[in-house]
Design an enzyme around this catalytic site. Structure first.
Site, PDB file in Angstrom:
ATOM      1  N   GLU A 182       0.836  -1.212   0.000  1.00 52.46           N
ATOM      2  CA  GLU A 182       0.000   0.000   0.000  1.00 52.46           C
ATOM      3  C   GLU A 182       0.863   1.250   0.000  1.00 52.46           C
ATOM      4  O   GLU A 182       0.833   2.047   0.944  1.00 52.46           O
ATOM      5  CB  GLU A 182      -0.895   0.005   1.251  1.00 52.46           C
ATOM      6  CG  GLU A 182      -1.796  -1.209   1.383  1.00 52.46           C
ATOM      7  CD  GLU A 182      -2.459  -1.286   2.764  1.00 52.46           C
ATOM      8  OE1 GLU A 182      -2.038  -0.580   3.695  1.00 52.46           O
ATOM      9  OE2 GLU A 182      -3.399  -2.072   2.892  1.00 52.46           O
TER      10      GLU A 182
ATOM     11  N   ARG B 184       1.709  20.109   6.415  1.00 52.69           N
ATOM     12  CA  ARG B 184       2.735  19.249   7.022  1.00 52.69           C
ATOM     13  C   ARG B 184       3.720  19.997   7.924  1.00 52.69           C
ATOM     14  O   ARG B 184       4.043  19.507   9.001  1.00 52.69           O
ATOM     15  CB  ARG B 184       3.470  18.446   5.939  1.00 52.69           C
ATOM     16  CG  ARG B 184       2.539  17.504   5.166  1.00 52.69           C
ATOM     17  CD  ARG B 184       3.290  16.597   4.200  1.00 52.69           C
ATOM     18  NE  ARG B 184       4.140  15.669   4.904  1.00 52.69           N
ATOM     19  CZ  ARG B 184       5.446  15.798   5.067  1.00 52.69           C
ATOM     20  NH1 ARG B 184       6.094  16.803   4.516  1.00 52.69           N
ATOM     21  NH2 ARG B 184       6.113  14.917   5.756  1.00 52.69           N
TER      22      ARG B 184
ATOM     23  N   CYS C  27      -3.441  33.611  10.307  1.00 56.79           N
ATOM     24  CA  CYS C  27      -3.209  34.234  11.609  1.00 56.79           C
ATOM     25  C   CYS C  27      -2.901  33.204  12.679  1.00 56.79           C
ATOM     26  O   CYS C  27      -3.692  32.977  13.606  1.00 56.79           O
ATOM     27  CB  CYS C  27      -4.413  35.086  11.984  1.00 56.79           C
ATOM     28  SG  CYS C  27      -4.609  36.408  10.802  1.00 56.79           S
TER      29      CYS C  27
HETATM   30  C1  LIG Z   1      -1.433   5.932   5.166  1.00 55.86           C
HETATM   31  C2  LIG Z   1      -1.445   4.480   4.918  1.00 55.86           C
HETATM   32  C3  LIG Z   1      -0.652   3.927   3.913  1.00 55.86           C
HETATM   33  C4  LIG Z   1       0.293   4.740   3.077  1.00 55.86           C
HETATM   34  O1  LIG Z   1       1.373   5.219   3.807  1.00 55.86           O
HETATM   35  P1  LIG Z   1       2.595   5.924   3.057  1.00 55.86           P
HETATM   36  O2  LIG Z   1       3.523   6.245   4.146  1.00 55.86           O
HETATM   37  O3  LIG Z   1       2.082   7.114   2.367  1.00 55.86           O
HETATM   38  O4  LIG Z   1       3.165   4.919   2.114  1.00 55.86           O
HETATM   39  C5  LIG Z   1      -0.758   2.572   3.686  1.00 55.86           C
HETATM   40  N1  LIG Z   1      -1.590   1.787   4.417  1.00 55.86           N
HETATM   41  C6  LIG Z   1      -2.362   2.291   5.399  1.00 55.86           C
HETATM   42  C7  LIG Z   1      -3.261   1.391   6.152  1.00 55.86           C
HETATM   43  C8  LIG Z   1      -2.312   3.644   5.690  1.00 55.86           C
HETATM   44  O5  LIG Z   1      -3.060   4.145   6.669  1.00 55.86           O
END
Ligand SMILES: *Cc1c(COP(=O)(O)O)cnc(C)c1O
Length: 420
Positions: free
Chosen positions: A275, A314, A343
């Site tokens: 992911e 960020r 502000c």
């Molecule tokens: C945010 C998230 C990601 C992605 O994370 P990155 O650091 O952007 O690669 C993958 N899996 C889950 C469950 C997340 O919450």
């Protein structure tokens, strides 16, 4: 590596000079490079070339723009979503429902139902009760919901506390020492097709060691689950690979990541799921801004830009560093603080930073803003919602309009009894 380079002294996104975009769309504006997205999508996949059975699900929350999703869908990526809204985006981008993974610690019953009706490919369960509710909802529809159990491996990801997710005190996943028994109970449920385990220990990881430690723990859990006779066909290894925000920073090499995954998982005999979010989108975008004022300060001047913490959160949220460069550098340097118009003292992007010399009216860019940039934008201080532009070669198009404060005001109303 990205496609934001100087040509003839002017910062370009691919073949488009950034001033051309500023003239057409105004500032602040996010600018994304389609070919950088493609490059990262391919580099991530190539790093994992040795893994035969794998599913790549781009973590949409990093950058959920529907055009960005379409570019990644064309690269064969599925999606990891954390809300029904993100699921709708993934489907709108043409990502098949079967390639969508639904993660998130607070999926509502309504969201679970919608995802079941859409036929999404995998639910990542965060607690036992969620599994029971999902099973009941699926059973009532004559379905078995494909699911995996998210485990908290209690590993310190070594990243910022607010984006660490794999310590036992974090809200995510179930404690690893309860996983076997819970897996057994959930696997019994009629409406559930429990297939494996998921983890995700945090974001912006610059070191592979915590990932490796977490994967090792999951390997032990996998062996235990099988020893108890449980069926496991998928392990979801999450995301988390970091990107270099500073020139001095080294991000994990994707080939080294792939080699580590191969080594740790070689006997697992499962389909591996990934992911990635930031590593795909981070370097594929900049936030272009115009210098409004250069305001004298006691130590250094304040460069006040027209982008603010509501556009790029960020730095205010995580003290994050974003490189700041002039779009047309004049060769001189200055030491300055960089701040937005909001502000709040927190609306400061950098203090005492050596940067390209800029003057009022100059264009500049915050680099590495393609992930967790526009996706976190708000309209705080009744500012516009920042627009987004996608560049592909010498073409560019506005892929998200600037939402003006008037449009937001139009959705508000004064109750009758307060009307004048
Ligand atoms: C945010 C998230 C990601 C992605 O994370 P990155 O650091 O952007 O690669 C993958 N899996 C889950 C469950 C997340 O919450």
């Amino acid at each position: 590596m990205d496609h934001f380079l100087y040509q003839g002294g002017v910062l370009h996104c691919e073949d488009v000079p950034l001033p051309t975009i500023a003239e057409a769309v105004g500032t602040p504006v996010y600018v994304y490079s389609a070919n950088t997205l493609r490059r990262h999508a391919r580099a991530f996949r190539d790093g994992l070339a040795g893994i035969e059975r794998k599913h790549l699900a781009y973590a949409i929350k990093a950058n959920p723009n529907v055009a960005v999703l379409r570019v990644l869908a064309d690269e064969g990526y599925g999606a990891d979503v954390v809300s029904a809204g993100e699921m709708a985006r993934a489907l709108a981008a043409g990502i098949p429902a079967a390639d969508i993974v639904f993660s998130g610690v607070g999926k509502t019953r309504k969201e679970l139902s919608r995802a079941l009706d859409a036929g999404i490919g995998q639910f990542n369960l965060e607690l036992e009760e969620e599994g029971e509710v999902l099973a009941a909802l699926a059973h009532a529809r004559g379905l078995r919901a494909p699911a995996v159990l998210r485990v908290n491996p209690d590993v310190d990801a070594g990243t910022h506390a607010k984006i660490s997710t794999g310590r036992k005190e974090n809200k995510f996943g179930i404690p690893i020492d309860q996983a076997i028994e819970m897996y057994g109970r959930l696997a019994e449920l009629d409406g559930l097709s429990l297939r494996g385990i998921a983890i995700h220990i945090g974001s912006q990881l610059l070191d592979l060691a915590p990932l490796e430690a977490a994967y090792e723990r999951i390997g032990l859990l996998l062996a235990d689950l099988r020893r108890f006779g449980h069926f496991v066909s998928r392990i979801d290894l999450g995301g988390g690979i970091g990107v270099p925000y500073r020139r001095s920073e080294a991000a994990p090499d994707l080939a080294a990541y792939g080699a580590m995954v191969e080594r740790v998982t070689k006997d697992w005999d499962v389909e591996l799921m990934f992911e990635p979010g930031r590593v795909i989108a981070g370097n594929a975008g900049v936030l272009m801004t115009e210098v409004v004022w250069v305001k004298p300060g006691p130590l250094n001047p304040y460069v006040i830009v027209d982008a603010a913490m509501n556009d790029l959160a960020r730095p205010a949220l995580y003290d994050a560093y974003h490189d700041f460069v002039a779009v047309r550098p004049n060769g001189a340097r200055m030491t300055a603080n960089i701040a937005g118009p909001v502000c709040e003292t927190g609306d400061t992007f950098a203090m005492n930073r050596e940067i390209d010399q800029v003057h009022s009216g100059d264009l500049a860019a915050f680099r590495t803003a393609g992930a967790y940039g526009a996706s976190m934008a708000s309209t705080y201080n009744s500012r516009a919602l920042v627009p987004e532009v996608l560049v592909d070669g010498d073409r560019f198009v506005v892929v998200a309009d600037r939402i003006e404060p008037e449009t937001i005001l139009a959705a508000e109303r004064v109750p009758d009894w307060l009307k004048r």
